[in-house]
Design an enzyme around this catalytic site. Structure first.
Site, PDB file in Angstrom:
ATOM      1  N   SER A 208      -6.376   4.624   4.983  1.00 20.75           N
ATOM      2  CA  SER A 208      -5.092   5.078   4.447  1.00 20.75           C
ATOM      3  C   SER A 208      -5.334   5.990   3.245  1.00 20.75           C
ATOM      4  CB  SER A 208      -4.263   3.872   4.004  1.00 20.75           C
ATOM      5  OG  SER A 208      -3.107   4.267   3.285  1.00 20.75           O
TER       6      SER A 208
ATOM      7  N   TYR B 118      -3.138  -4.017  -1.148  1.00 20.23           N
ATOM      8  CA  TYR B 118      -3.264  -3.176   0.045  1.00 20.23           C
ATOM      9  C   TYR B 118      -4.232  -2.032  -0.229  1.00 20.23           C
ATOM     10  CZ  TYR B 118      -2.090   0.009   3.840  1.00 20.23           C
ATOM     11  OH  TYR B 118      -2.164   0.862   4.921  1.00 20.23           O
TER      12      TYR B 118
END
Length: 266
Positions: A146, A159
């Site tokens: 990501s 995250y």
């Protein structure tokens, strides 16, 4: 749908294949003539996908249940894949999830869960394919990371930490396998229009604030499939967000100051 001729007759394994990017990637691989192995907890959806793929594209499509967080189950699932498919040409480590919350509000269960799936599960799946790919001097491991792994923002501390870990692992693995004919690619998309945000941001505010800037899974899947079985180091989308990540690596304090308002849109 654009085709990747290199995939014809190859076997592609995709974790988290029952929706979002995993599902779109599966259909594009099948359109290119690849045989699919679909892994997810949602075996009912996988079986529906597998049947649809077989009927529409005439390729083999195998659906197997796998909860990536149950690390002890992973070796047996991959043994079954090797028994039925013979070998694996491409592994797409796509399974993952996130929870957006301030660091003070993140629970130990949230931390353990995200690391169990996003990091440890990915590593254990990868370990299962390395010996075979090395022996065959061929293969491609694609890890879905990501932009959060390059540029952390408020409310995504854990995250982002998991995706930083994925990038570190991927970069090391790429160097380890460079002499074995095995490609290793990190995919770093920005926010995508998937059910990821149903859990990450139940309020819906983040998706609403992103507006037209949110990526489509179709576009990202197209880029991923196009790169399969090529020596591509990274895929970064969208370009403007990746430019911000590069700028952040050079001028972190400046980016944190100028981007403060945007970063708090979660």
């Amino acid at each position: 749908m654009r085709k990747n001729e290199r995939l014809k007759g190859k076997t592609v394994v995709i974790t988290g294949a029952s929706g979002g990017l995993g599902e779109q990637t599966a259909y594009r691989c099948a359109a290119s003539g690849a045989n699919l192995v679909l892994l997810s907890r949602n075996v009912k959806k996988l079986e529906e996908m597998a049947e649809s793929i077989r009927e529409k594209y005439g390729v083999s499509s195998l659906a197997l249940k796998l909860d990536i967080s149950r690390h002890e189950d992973i070796p047996a699932v991959f043994r079954a894949i090797f028994e039925k498919a013979g070998h694996i040409d491409v592994l797409v480590n796509n399974a993952g999830y996130g929870i957006f919350a301030e660091a003070k509000d993140v629970t130990p269960a949230d931390v353990e869960g995200m690391f169990a799936v996003n990091v440890v599960g990915l590593i254990v799946c990868t370990k299962e394919v390395i010996p075979s790919m090395r022996k065959r001097k061929s293969g491609h491991i694609i890890n879905i990371s990501s932009q959060a792994g390059k540029l952390a923002t408020p409310k995504s501390s854990v995250y982002s930490a998991t995706k930083h870990a994925v990038l570190g692992y991927t970069n090391s693995l790429r160097m380890e396998l460079a002499g074995d004919g095995v490609f290793v690619t990190a995919v770093n998309p920005g926010p995508m229009a998937t059910n990821f945000f149903d859990l990450a941001d139940p309020s819906g505010n983040y998706v609403k604030n992103l507006g037209r800037h949110i990526l489509s899974t179709e576009k990202v899947a197209e880029k991923v499939v196009d790169a399969m079985l090529t020596n591509r180091r990274e895929i970064n989308l969208p370009g403007w967000m990746n430019a911000g990540s590069i700028l952040y690596a050079i001028f972190p304090r400046l980016v944190e100051r100028l981007g403060k308002k945007a970063f708090f849109k979660k």
